[in-house]
Design an enzyme around this catalytic site. Structure first.
Site, short mmCIF file in Angstrom:
data_model
loop_
_atom_site.label_atom_id
_atom_site.label_comp_id
_atom_site.label_asym_id
_atom_site.label_seq_id
_atom_site.Cartn_x
_atom_site.Cartn_y
_atom_site.Cartn_z
N HIS A 42 69.59 41.24 -45.45
CA HIS A 42 68.79 42.41 -45.79
C HIS A 42 68.88 43.42 -44.64
O HIS A 42 68.94 43.04 -43.47
CB HIS A 42 67.33 42.00 -46.04
CG HIS A 42 66.54 43.09 -46.68
ND1 HIS A 42 66.06 44.17 -45.96
CD2 HIS A 42 66.21 43.32 -47.97
CE1 HIS A 42 65.43 45.00 -46.80
NE2 HIS A 42 65.52 44.50 -48.03
N GLY A 77 62.04 51.83 -49.67
CA GLY A 77 60.66 52.17 -49.30
C GLY A 77 60.41 53.66 -49.10
O GLY A 77 59.38 54.06 -48.57
N ASN A 94 61.44 40.99 -53.67
CA ASN A 94 61.38 40.70 -52.24
C ASN A 94 60.01 41.15 -51.74
O ASN A 94 59.77 42.34 -51.57
CB ASN A 94 62.52 41.46 -51.53
CG ASN A 94 62.48 41.26 -50.03
OD1 ASN A 94 61.69 40.46 -49.52
ND2 ASN A 94 63.33 41.98 -49.32
N TRP A 95 59.14 40.17 -51.52
CA TRP A 95 57.77 40.50 -51.10
C TRP A 95 57.72 40.95 -49.64
O TRP A 95 56.70 41.42 -49.17
CB TRP A 95 56.85 39.28 -51.29
CG TRP A 95 56.65 38.85 -52.71
CD1 TRP A 95 57.28 39.32 -53.83
CD2 TRP A 95 55.75 37.83 -53.18
NE1 TRP A 95 56.83 38.66 -54.95
CE2 TRP A 95 55.88 37.74 -54.57
CE3 TRP A 95 54.85 36.97 -52.54
CZ2 TRP A 95 55.16 36.83 -55.36
CZ3 TRP A 95 54.11 36.06 -53.31
CH2 TRP A 95 54.27 36.00 -54.70
N LYS A 96 58.81 40.75 -48.91
CA LYS A 96 58.85 41.07 -47.47
C LYS A 96 57.68 40.39 -46.78
O LYS A 96 57.31 39.28 -47.15
CB LYS A 96 58.89 42.59 -47.27
CG LYS A 96 60.03 43.23 -48.09
CD LYS A 96 60.32 44.65 -47.74
CE LYS A 96 61.45 45.15 -48.62
NZ LYS A 96 61.90 46.49 -48.30
N GLU A 128 71.75 47.84 -51.51
CA GLU A 128 70.50 48.51 -51.18
C GLU A 128 70.77 49.63 -50.16
O GLU A 128 70.82 49.35 -48.94
CB GLU A 128 69.50 47.52 -50.59
CG GLU A 128 69.17 46.36 -51.49
CD GLU A 128 67.83 45.73 -51.12
OE1 GLU A 128 66.96 45.68 -51.99
OE2 GLU A 128 67.66 45.31 -49.96
N GLU A 167 66.73 45.14 -43.26
CA GLU A 167 65.67 45.01 -42.25
C GLU A 167 66.01 43.90 -41.26
O GLU A 167 65.66 43.97 -40.08
CB GLU A 167 64.32 44.76 -42.95
CG GLU A 167 63.82 46.03 -43.63
CD GLU A 167 63.01 45.81 -44.89
OE1 GLU A 167 62.50 44.70 -45.11
OE2 GLU A 167 62.90 46.78 -45.68
N GLY A 179 61.38 45.78 -53.96
CA GLY A 179 60.43 45.59 -52.86
C GLY A 179 59.02 45.90 -53.34
O GLY A 179 58.37 45.10 -54.01
N GLY A 180 58.54 47.10 -53.03
CA GLY A 180 57.15 47.49 -53.31
C GLY A 180 56.68 47.18 -54.72
O GLY A 180 55.59 46.62 -54.91
N SER A 186 63.61 51.56 -53.90
CA SER A 186 62.66 52.34 -54.70
C SER A 186 62.89 52.20 -56.20
O SER A 186 62.68 53.16 -56.95
CB SER A 186 62.68 53.82 -54.27
OG SER A 186 62.34 53.94 -52.91
P1 13P Z 1 61.62 49.01 -52.13
O1 13P Z 1 61.76 48.63 -53.58
O2 13P Z 1 60.21 48.93 -51.63
O3 13P Z 1 62.28 50.32 -51.83
O4 13P Z 1 62.43 47.89 -51.29
C1 13P Z 1 63.70 47.54 -51.67
C2 13P Z 1 64.11 46.37 -50.88
O5 13P Z 1 64.33 46.44 -49.68
C3 13P Z 1 64.22 45.07 -51.59
O6 13P Z 1 64.85 44.12 -50.80
#
Ligand code: 13P
Length: 254
Positions: free
Chosen positions: A99, A177, A9-11, A171, A101, A238-239, A217
């Site tokens: 998600h 994050g 997920n590149w957000k 998640e 977010e 994510g990251g 993470s």
């Molecule tokens: P991180 O891997 O940056 O913690 O993000 C997880 C995430 O929200 C994937 O959708």
């Protein structure tokens, strides 16, 4: 047997060239490392990258694309939004729905998410449905009930045939994050609980075939122990999905 999936997920990250380079490098590494065929990779860039990246991924069977969101209506006067029918017409296979977010910053309710899931499935998209509790819920010991309710509210109106197109991503918000990962025991407890919850509604076969991903993470240094858990079928990253080498290293952690 259920699919093993590592989804990135590149957000809201990656400019045009950076996104193209990242996708190209992932394609190159996939062929160099001969990833096991049982593993599916999914890239979820900001929507404007999708058409371009689908050319870069052309001919790839192991790497698919996902949108990060979808509108619940199929067309109309909804400026700024993208419908499931538009995504499907561009050949998209997956969409991430729910998600944390989106739930938090865009006030997406369980009821709205259920509508989005329905719209996506009607257009034959596969859904990666996210769920997860905040820190206060976990500290109060209510996490299992809280997350299974998210599944009930978002998904359990679906008929059995539709549920086969659902992948779950657990998640925990406190791990997203933050650098703090759920322990393998915490992830396994939740994933087994969710699988049981799905089995109670849709039967053992469907539950056993539903991939349940962990997100929060997840990185090359902890993916192996998380993916070793019996009910963890991969990750939503994510990251660490923004670096091709890390993303592939995670995919090699099964
Ligand atoms: P991180 O891997 O940056 O913690 O993000 C997880 C995430 O929200 C994937 O959708």
């Amino acid at each position: 047997m259920r699919l093993k999936i590592v989804a990135g997920n590149w957000k809201m990250n990656m400019l045009k060239e950076g996104g193209e380079n990242l996708a190209s490098e992932i394609v190159k590494l996939v062929s160099e490392h001969k990833l096991d065929n049982s593993i599916k990779l999914i890239l979820s860039p900001p929507a404007i990258h999708l058409a371009n990246l689908s050319s870069i991924l052309d001919g790839q069977t192991q790497v698919s694309l996902a949108a990060q969101n979808v509108h619940q209506e199929l067309k109309g006067a909804f400026t700024g939004e993208i419908s499931a029918s538009i995504l499907a017409s561009f050949g998209l296979e997956y969409v991430i729905i729910g998600h944390s977010e989106r739930r938090q910053y865009f006030s997406e309710s369980d009821q709205l998410l259920a509508q989005k899931v329905k719209a996506a499935l009607e257009q034959n998209l596969q859904v990666i449905f996210c769920c997860g509790e905040g820190l206060e819920v976990r500290q109060a010991g209510n996490h299992l009930a809280y997350v299974s309710k998210q599944l009930t509210n978002g998904l359990f109106d679906l008929p059995k045939e539709s549920f086969e197109k659902i992948t779950i991503a657990y998640e925990p918000i406190w791990a997203i994050g933050t650098g703090e990962t759920a322990s393998p025991e915490q992830a396994q407890e939740m994933h087994a609980h969710l699988r049981k919850h799905i089995a109670a509604k849709y039967g053992n076969d469907i539950a056993e075939n539903t991939s349940i991903l962990y997100g929060g993470s997840c990185k090359p240094s902890n993916a192996k122990e998380l993916f070793a858990c019996a009910d963890v079928d991969g990750g939503l990253i994510g990251g660490a999905s923004l670096k091709a080498k890390d993303f592939i290293a995670i995919a090699q952690s099964f």
